[in-house]
Enzyme design. Structure first.
Site, short mmCIF file in Angstrom:
data_model
loop_
_atom_site.label_atom_id
_atom_site.label_comp_id
_atom_site.label_asym_id
_atom_site.label_seq_id
_atom_site.Cartn_x
_atom_site.Cartn_y
_atom_site.Cartn_z
N CYS A 108 -1.31 8.72 4.51
CA CYS A 108 -1.40 8.41 3.08
C CYS A 108 -2.74 8.86 2.53
O CYS A 108 -2.87 9.17 1.36
CB CYS A 108 -1.23 6.92 2.88
SG CYS A 108 -2.25 5.98 4.00
N GLU B 12 0.88 -1.18 0.00
CA GLU B 12 0.00 0.00 0.00
C GLU B 12 0.91 1.22 0.00
O GLU B 12 1.79 1.34 0.86
CB GLU B 12 -0.91 0.00 1.23
CG GLU B 12 -1.89 -1.18 1.24
CD GLU B 12 -2.75 -1.28 0.00
OE1 GLU B 12 -3.05 -0.23 -0.62
OE2 GLU B 12 -3.11 -2.40 -0.39
#
Ligand code: NAD
Length: 543
Positions: A327, A293
Site C-alpha cells: 500500500c 487502512e
C-alpha cells in the site's frame, strides 16, 4: 482480578535475518520450501475451535507457478459465517473475564513461535502463496507479525495504565472493557503481518473475532491460525472463515451484535462497507467501531539538490519490492528536469541488473503479481501507456502469464502530471515519473497535493534544509507517513506508526495505543468515600 501491577516483558523489534549464502536460516528456509512444495495441504475453516470441512475445495497455487498445487481450502457459505458469529459470542464471556496477563501470554508465546520454530514455515508459506522473496517474507511474516504481537501487548498494558486523576475524598478509575458483541477482521492479501494483526489486536483487548482472510492469502493465513492454536488461544476467540467478501459482509454487517470492523484493503471495498454500516445503523446494539487502512498513490518528490543515486535506489526499492504490491509503494515520482537525465540513467542501470522469477530462487528480486485479475489490469495500463501520446514506457513493459503472473518492473514517463497512472492506484510493478520545470516547484507541489484521493505515504529527496522544511510543511496532509531522503515503504512497528488519511483510511496507526483504544469501550467509575448527607451548598446559608 490480577494480584499485582504487572510489567509486560520489554518489547523489541525482532532482528531481521539475512538469508545470505551459507547461513543456517537460508538452509532451513530452503528445506521448508521443498517440504511445502512436496505436499498438498487441506485447510479447514476453524470455527469455535473445530475444523470445518465442506464439499467445496478450492485449489491454492503459487502465483509464480500456477500449475503447481499447494493444496486446497474448504470454501464456506453464509451459514458458516453465522456459525463463526455464534462461536465468537459464545466464547466472549470467558475470554473477556480472563485476567489480562493470560491474554497477553497467548500472544507473546505466538510471537516466540513465529520468530522461532515457525519462522521458516510462515516465511515459506508467504513466499509460495503470495510470491514474496525471502527478504520480503522475513520482514513481513516473521518479523512484523511478531512485532505486532509483542508491541500489541505493550500497547494494551499502556492503555490499562491510562487513569484519570482523583480529588480528595474521591477515587476515579477507567476500566477498558472489550466492545459488546463481536469484531470482524477483514484482511488483504499483501501482508501476512496485517492478516495476523487485524484479528489479534481486538482479541488482545478481550474481544472475540470473526476473521475472513483474502482468498489469495489463505495458505499463510492457515499457518497463522496454526501458530495461534499452538500458543494456546482458546476456542472461539478467533474464528477463521473462508468465504467470499460480500458473503461475509452480508452476514456480519446485518448482525445486531456487530461491534466493529478491523479492515485493511482497497478504498472501494472500505467505502462500501462503511455505507452498509450506515444503512444498518438502526439494527446495532452499539455504534460499531470502523477502523480501515486502505489504498495509496504514494509519491516521491525530488528537488534539484537531490542525491540522484539515492533517489534512483529509492525508486527501485520503493516502487518494485514485492512487485509494487505494498500500500506504501512509490508509484508516482516528481523529478526536476535539470536532474532527470542523470536519475533516468542511474535508474536504468539499476533496473538492468534486476532479476525476475520464482522466489524459490533467492537471487530473484521480482516475483509474480498476485493473480490473473491483477495481471490483466496492470497489462491494460501498460498497453494503454504504450499507445498514449501523453506517456512513454521507458523501462520494462513486458509480461508473461504462461508459467506465473510475471510483469517486468515498468517505468512510464508521463508528459502531463494528471496522466491516469499518476492518479490511480495500480498496485503493481508500474512506476510513473513526471519531470517538472525547475522553476515550477511550487506549482508541482500544488498538483501533487491535489492529484489523487489518497494520503498514505510520501517522500521528499533534497539536500537543501530550507527546501526539506518547506516541502514537508506544504505536503502536511498529503501523507500519514512521510519520509525525508528515504523510500516511502518499510514502516516498522513501534518506529514509524503506519496509516494514512484522506481516502487512505482512518489513520488509527496499527500496532499502537491509538489503534488498540478503538477495541475498548471505557467505563469510568467514581467512588465517593463520604457522600454528602444534605443537598444544599454553603452559599445557601444566611449571612
Ligand atoms: P481488497 O479490498 O480487494 O480485499 C480486502 C479484503 O476485503 C479481502 O479479504 C477481500 O476478500 C474482501 N472483499 C473484497 N471485496 C469485498 C466486498 N465487496 N465486500 C466485503 N469484502 C470484500 O484488497 P486486496 O487486494 O486484498 O489488498 C490490496 C489493497 O489493500 C490495496 O488497495 C492496498 O493499498 C490496500 N492496503 C492498504 C494498507 C494500509 O495499511 N493502508 C496495507 C495493505 C494493503
Amino acid at each position: 482480578m490480577p494480584k499485582g501491577f504487572y510489567n509486560v516483558p520489554v518489547a523489541k523489534n525482532e532482528p531481521i535475518l539475512t538469508y545470505a549464502p551459507g547461513t543456517p536460516e537460508r538452509e532451513e528456509l530452503q528445506n521448508m520450501l521443498s517440504t511445502l512444495r512436496s505436499q498438498e495441504v487441506e485447510l479447514p475453516m476453524i470455527i469455535g475451535g473445530k475444523e470445518v470441512h465442506t464439499d467445496r475445495k478450492i485449489r491454492m497455487y503459487p502465483p509464480h507457478d500456477i500449475k503447481h498445487t499447494l493444496g486446497y481450502y474448504n470454501q464456506g457459505d453464509a451459514g458458516h459465517v453465522e456459525m463463526a458469529i455464534d462461536a465468537a459470542l459464545a466464547a466472549k464471556a470467558d475470554w473477556a473475564a480472563l485476567q489480562w496477563q493470560h491474554r497477553a501470554s497467548v500472544f507473546l508465546k505466538a510471537a516466540d513461535l513465529l520468530s522461532g520454530t515457525y519462522r521458516a514455515k510462515i516465511n515459506a508459506a508467504t513466499m509460495l502463496g503470495q510470491s514474496k522473496n525471502a527478504y520480503q517474507a522475513e520482514i513481513d511474516a516473521a518479523c512484523e507479525l511478531a512485532d505486532f504481537f509483542r508491541f500489541g501487548v505493550k500497547a494494551m498494558s499502556d492503555i490499562y495504565k491510562m487513569q484519570p486523576g482523583s480529588s480528595p475524598g474521591v477515587w476515579n478509575y477507567n476500566e477498558f472493557r472489550p466492545l459488546e458483541g463481536f469484531v470482524f477482521a477483514l484482511t488483504p492479501f499483501n501482508f501476512t503481518s496485517i492478516a495476523g494483526n487485524l484479528p489479534v489486536a481486538p482479541a488482545l483487548m478481550g474481544n472475540t473475532v470473526v476473521w475472513k482472510p483474502s482468498k489469495t492469502a489463505v495458505y499463510s493465513a492457515g499457518v497463522i491460525m496454526e501458530v495461534l492454536r499452538e500458543a494456546g488461544l482458546p476456542d472461539g476467540v478467533i474464528n477463521q472463515v473462508f468465504v467470499s467478501g460480500p458473503v461475509a459482509a452480508g452476514a456480519v454487517l446485518s448482525h445486531p451484535q456487530f461491534a466493529g470492523i478491523h479492515f485493511t484493503g482497497s478504498t472501494e471495498v472500505f467505502q462500501s462497507i462503511w455505507k452498509t454500516i450506515g444503512d444498518n445503523i438502526y439494527k446495532y446494539r452499539s455504534y460499531p467501531r470502523i477502523v480501515g487502512e486502505t489504498g495509496g498513490k504514494d509519491f516521491i518528490f525530488a528537488d534539484n539538490t537531490a542525491d540522484t543515486q539515492a533517489l534512483a535506489i529509492a525508486m527501485v526499492r520503493g516502487a518494485f519490492e514485492y512487485q509494487g504490491q505494498k500500500c506504501s509503494a512509490a508509484s508516482r515520482v516528481y523529478v526536476p528536469k535539470s536532474i532527470w537525465g542523470d536519475v533516468r540513467k542511474k535508474l536504468g542501470d539499476e533496473l538492468a541488473t534486476v532479476k525476475m522469477g520464482p522466489p524459490e530462487d533467492f537471487t530473484n528480486f521480482i516475483n509474480a503479481v498476485i493473480d490473473e485479475a491483477a495481471f490483466d489490469k496492470l497489462v491494460g495500463f501498460i498497453e494503454k501507456a504504450k499507445q498514449d501520446k501523453d506517456a512513454d514506457v521507458i523501462f520494462g513493459g513486458e509480461y508473461d502469464k504462461s508459467v506465473g503472473y510475471f510483469i517486468e518492473p515498468t517505468v512510464i514517463l508521463a508528459k502531463k502530471p494528471d496522466y491516469i497512472t499518476m492518479e490511480e492506484e495500480l498496485f503493481g510493478p508500474v512506476l510513473t515519473v513526471y519531470a517538472y520545470e525547475d522553476d515550477e516547484l511550487d506549482k508541482t507541489l500544488e498538483i501533487l497535493d491535489n492529484t489523487s484521493i489518497y494520503a498514505l505515504t510520501g517522500a521528499v529527496f533534497s539536500q537543501n534544509r530550507y527546501a526539506i522544511e518547506k516541502i514537508t510543511k506544504r505536503l502536511e496532509h498529503a501523507a500519514g507517513n512521510f519520509y525525508i531522503n528515504d523510500k516511502p515503504t518499510g514502516a516498522v512497528v513501534n518506529q514509524q506508526p503506519f496509516g494514512g488519511a484522506r481516502g487512505s483510511g482512518t489513520n488509527d496507526k496499527a500496532g499502537t495505543v491509538f489503534n488498540f483504544l478503538r477495541w475498548a469501550s471505557i467505563r469510568t467509575i467514581k467512588e465517593t468515600f463520604m457522600p454528602p448527607k444534605q443537598y444544599t451548598y454553603p452559599n445557601f446559608q444566611d449571612d
